[in-house]
Design a protein around this motif. Structure first.
Motif, PDB file in Angstrom:
ATOM      1  N   THR A 212      -1.508   2.512   6.393  1.00 13.85           N
ATOM      2  CA  THR A 212      -1.982   1.209   5.898  1.00 13.85           C
ATOM      3  C   THR A 212      -0.785   0.271   5.788  1.00 13.85           C
ATOM      4  O   THR A 212      -0.818  -0.876   6.138  1.00 13.85           O
ATOM      5  CB  THR A 212      -2.597   1.148   4.555  1.00 13.85           C
ATOM      6  N   LEU A 213       0.326   0.906   5.154  1.00 12.99           N
ATOM      7  CA  LEU A 213       1.745   0.254   5.025  1.00 12.99           C
ATOM      8  C   LEU A 213       2.215  -0.466   6.446  1.00 12.99           C
ATOM      9  O   LEU A 213       2.798  -1.461   6.402  1.00 12.99           O
ATOM     10  CB  LEU A 213       2.691   1.051   4.594  1.00 12.99           C
TER      11      LEU A 213
ATOM     12  N   PRO B 208       0.771  -1.419  -0.092  1.00  9.57           N
ATOM     13  CA  PRO B 208      -0.151   0.120  -0.110  1.00  9.57           C
ATOM     14  C   PRO B 208       0.938   1.283   0.007  1.00  9.57           C
ATOM     15  O   PRO B 208       1.936   1.185   0.606  1.00  9.57           O
ATOM     16  CB  PRO B 208      -0.726  -0.339   1.183  1.00  9.57           C
ATOM     17  N   GLU B 209       0.401   2.289  -0.648  1.00 14.88           N
ATOM     18  CA  GLU B 209       1.118   3.451  -0.762  1.00 14.88           C
ATOM     19  C   GLU B 209       1.174   4.272   0.635  1.00 14.88           C
ATOM     20  O   GLU B 209       2.160   4.892   0.890  1.00 14.88           O
ATOM     21  CB  GLU B 209       0.496   4.465  -1.966  1.00 14.88           C
ATOM     22  N   ASP B 210      -0.080   4.463   1.244  1.00 11.40           N
ATOM     23  CA  ASP B 210      -0.062   5.274   2.165  1.00 11.40           C
ATOM     24  C   ASP B 210       0.550   4.558   3.617  1.00 11.40           C
ATOM     25  O   ASP B 210       0.273   3.571   3.479  1.00 11.40           O
ATOM     26  CB  ASP B 210      -1.647   5.668   2.859  1.00 11.40           C
TER      27      ASP B 210
ATOM     28  N   THR C 145      -8.721  -8.333   6.620  1.00 11.82           N
ATOM     29  CA  THR C 145      -9.149  -7.252   7.429  1.00 11.82           C
ATOM     30  C   THR C 145      -7.827  -6.062   7.627  1.00 11.82           C
ATOM     31  O   THR C 145      -8.281  -4.928   8.231  1.00 11.82           O
ATOM     32  CB  THR C 145      -9.567  -7.694   8.976  1.00 11.82           C
ATOM     33  N   VAL C 146      -6.685  -6.576   7.394  1.00 10.67           N
ATOM     34  CA  VAL C 146      -5.575  -5.504   7.509  1.00 10.67           C
ATOM     35  C   VAL C 146      -5.582  -4.890   6.396  1.00 10.67           C
ATOM     36  O   VAL C 146      -5.351  -3.700   6.329  1.00 10.67           O
ATOM     37  CB  VAL C 146      -4.206  -6.325   7.902  1.00 10.67           C
ATOM     38  N   TRP C 147      -5.609  -5.376   5.124  1.00  8.82           N
ATOM     39  CA  TRP C 147      -5.375  -4.972   3.900  1.00  8.82           C
ATOM     40  C   TRP C 147      -6.031  -5.938   2.882  1.00  8.82           C
ATOM     41  O   TRP C 147      -5.463  -7.019   2.924  1.00  8.82           O
ATOM     42  CB  TRP C 147      -3.875  -4.532   3.528  1.00  8.82           C
ATOM     43  N   LYS C 148      -6.695  -5.419   1.961  1.00  4.82           N
ATOM     44  CA  LYS C 148      -7.564  -6.156   0.893  1.00  4.82           C
ATOM     45  C   LYS C 148      -6.601  -6.363  -0.510  1.00  4.82           C
ATOM     46  O   LYS C 148      -7.143  -7.058  -1.314  1.00  4.82           O
ATOM     47  CB  LYS C 148      -8.940  -5.561   0.545  1.00  4.82           C
ATOM     48  N   GLY C 149      -5.461  -5.654  -0.549  1.00  6.42           N
ATOM     49  CA  GLY C 149      -4.713  -5.738  -1.654  1.00  6.42           C
ATOM     50  C   GLY C 149      -4.996  -4.560  -2.394  1.00  6.42           C
ATOM     51  O   GLY C 149      -5.605  -3.901  -2.521  1.00  6.42           O
TER      52      GLY C 149
ATOM     53  N   LYS D  17       4.784  -1.283  16.456  1.00  8.59           N
ATOM     54  CA  LYS D  17       5.128   0.101  16.018  1.00  8.59           C
ATOM     55  C   LYS D  17       6.235   0.057  14.645  1.00  8.59           C
ATOM     56  O   LYS D  17       6.777  -1.120  14.511  1.00  8.59           O
ATOM     57  CB  LYS D  17       5.825   0.995  16.877  1.00  8.59           C
ATOM     58  N   VAL D  18       6.064   0.774  13.773  1.00  7.04           N
ATOM     59  CA  VAL D  18       6.874   0.908  12.685  1.00  7.04           C
ATOM     60  C   VAL D  18       7.593   2.027  12.566  1.00  7.04           C
ATOM     61  O   VAL D  18       7.115   3.262  12.469  1.00  7.04           O
ATOM     62  CB  VAL D  18       6.282   0.630  11.431  1.00  7.04           C
ATOM     63  N   ASP D  19       8.904   2.180  12.476  1.00  6.11           N
ATOM     64  CA  ASP D  19       9.819   3.058  12.271  1.00  6.11           C
ATOM     65  C   ASP D  19      10.099   3.478  10.741  1.00  6.11           C
ATOM     66  O   ASP D  19      11.082   2.525  10.461  1.00  6.11           O
ATOM     67  CB  ASP D  19      10.960   3.478  13.380  1.00  6.11           C
ATOM     68  N   PHE D  20       9.821   4.496  10.304  1.00  2.00           N
ATOM     69  CA  PHE D  20      10.249   4.823   8.825  1.00  2.00           C
ATOM     70  C   PHE D  20      11.381   5.818   8.660  1.00  2.00           C
ATOM     71  O   PHE D  20      11.869   6.046   7.703  1.00  2.00           O
ATOM     72  CB  PHE D  20       9.137   5.229   7.925  1.00  2.00           C
ATOM     73  N   LYS D  21      11.816   6.346   9.933  1.00  2.00           N
ATOM     74  CA  LYS D  21      12.920   7.288   9.913  1.00  2.00           C
ATOM     75  C   LYS D  21      14.494   6.839   9.565  1.00  2.00           C
ATOM     76  O   LYS D  21      14.993   7.506   8.848  1.00  2.00           O
ATOM     77  CB  LYS D  21      12.901   8.059  11.267  1.00  2.00           C
ATOM     78  N   PRO D  22      14.673   5.721  10.312  1.00  2.00           N
ATOM     79  CA  PRO D  22      16.255   5.197  10.208  1.00  2.00           C
ATOM     80  C   PRO D  22      16.227   4.469   8.710  1.00  2.00           C
ATOM     81  O   PRO D  22      15.427   4.227   7.891  1.00  2.00           O
ATOM     82  CB  PRO D  22      16.569   4.349  11.233  1.00  2.00           C
ATOM     83  N   THR D  23      17.616   4.158   8.365  1.00  2.00           N
ATOM     84  CA  THR D  23      18.116   3.243   7.481  1.00  2.00           C
ATOM     85  C   THR D  23      18.505   1.917   8.147  1.00  2.00           C
ATOM     86  O   THR D  23      19.052   2.139   9.325  1.00  2.00           O
ATOM     87  CB  THR D  23      18.654   3.722   6.310  1.00  2.00           C
TER      88      THR D  23
END
Length: 363
Positions: free
Chosen positions: A32-33, A27-29, A358-362, A88-94
């Motif tokens: 949801t991701l 998913p792009e957003d 229920t999490v993501w329909k694709g 939780k998900v952190d998108f800041k680091p690499t």
């Protein structure tokens, strides 16, 4: 359909492990991701029993790949750190270890064609903007995984993957020394706040009453250390211009001590609420830069490496990691040109991973 299938490749990259996806298959957003990645890894339970995570921060990492949006790179690498237990998900680091598998994964996914016996993949880190060249073996148009290269923290040997990091200074904050100081004093502890590939708060182990040679397990059992360290990390993050970092895995924290096994320096690297079992690739670059910069908290702990490029050998709980640093020092202080490391990677599995509809329909 009660579940959504997502194509994936499962790699060990350096001393980390996780699923590698094509970005277009997710998913792009971000909201949801994040839910999808939490479900994929099974975050929310210590063993990640309802997902493919491994119950440790080094095994709950995700790489998402796409053709680069820039003309000077081939692949865009978007990283996510999924927590083990709190969803939780952190998108800041690499992550430089997971980055070790990006070149092979890009070939395996058909995003880039092999270039002969050796393939060079120019990678842009979406999270930080850093650019890295990965050099891997591709005889006969196939990624070679067997080889003679050994890295501490991984059993056996494998084909070498050479990573050359560029444009990594100020990756998160825009400055080598985000506070403007070589040393800061926070809660009575001297620290160096540095941003090279990863923002890290660096202190001397002795200032916490530690030798710096403790095992990762010993440090993780030392609740008193974490109780002292975390307020320092939070205040350092504020001074580094990163705002409230209480819910973020950055900045990381590291302790330095004199070498014990013939290396340049001994280090313990925190992710930040657990000690890394070995050493992060991004963290190693920052610590090597700290070692080579006069006036930091590292000064006086070791015999400075000779020559340029300099080989900095960092001892860690699982062995050691070496960083080759091309740099200059002058009236403007330390200037990093590039940092090179040898890593390995291996494709472990590929196919489809499932999340509840229920999490993501694709797509």
């Amino acid at each position: 359909m009660t579940q959504t299938a997502i194509p994936f490749h499962f790699f060990r990259g350096g001393t980390s492990r996780g699923p590698y996806f094509r970005r277009e298959d997710l998913p792009e957003d971000r909201e949801t991701l994040a839910r999808v990645l939490v479900s994929v890894l099974g975050s929310g339970q210590a063993l990640n029993i309802d997902g493919i995570g491994g119950g440790a921060a080094v095994t709950t990492k995700v790489a998402m790949l796409s053709l680069s949006e820039t003309t000077d790179c081939d692949i865009d690498y978007f990283f996510a750190q999924v927590s083990v237990e709190d969803g939780k998900v952190d998108f800041k680091p690499t992550c430089g270890n997971i980055l070790s598998g990006v070149g092979p994964a890009a070939v395996e996914m058909g995003l880039i064609a092999p270039q002969g016996d050796v393939t060079r993949v120019r990678i842009r880190s979406v999270n930080t903007g850093a650019k890295v060249e990965a050099v891997l073996r591709t005889p006969g148009g196939q990624v070679e995984y067997a080889g003679e290269a050994a890295i501490d923290g991984v059993p056996g040997t494998a084909a070498p993957i050479y990573l050359n990091f560029m444009d990594v200074v100020g990756s998160a904050t825009g400055a080598l020394l985000p506070t403007g100081n070589l040393r800061d004093v926070i809660d009575g502890i001297e620290v160096t706040c540095m941003d090279v590939a990863m923002p890290v708060v660096v202190a001397r182990a002795a200032d916490f009453g530690l030798t710096g040679c403790e095992t990762a397990e010993e440090l993780d059992a030392n609740s008193g250390f974490y109780a002292r360290m975390e307020p320092i990390r939070l205040e350092a993050g504020r001074r580094m211009g990163m705002g409230d970092v209480s819910g973020s895995v950055t900045p990381k924290f590291a302790l330095l001590a004199p070498p014990q096994r013939g290396g340049t320096v001994t280090a313990r690297y925190f992710m930040p609420w657990k000690c890394h079992p070995t050493m992060a690739v991004t963290g190693a670059q920052c610590l090597a830069s700290c070692v080579l910069t006069p006036g930091t908290v590292a000064e006086g702990l070791f015999t400075p490496p000779q020559g340029v490029p300099a080989l900095v050998l960092i001892e860690h709980p699982g062995g050691a990691i070496d960083v080759t640093v091309d740099y200059e020092t002058g009236k403007d202080g330390f200037t990093l040109k590039s940092a090179g490391l040898l890593r390995t990677a291996r494709l472990l599995a590929r196919g489809e991973v499932f999340v509840p509809a229920t999490v993501w329909k694709g797509l």
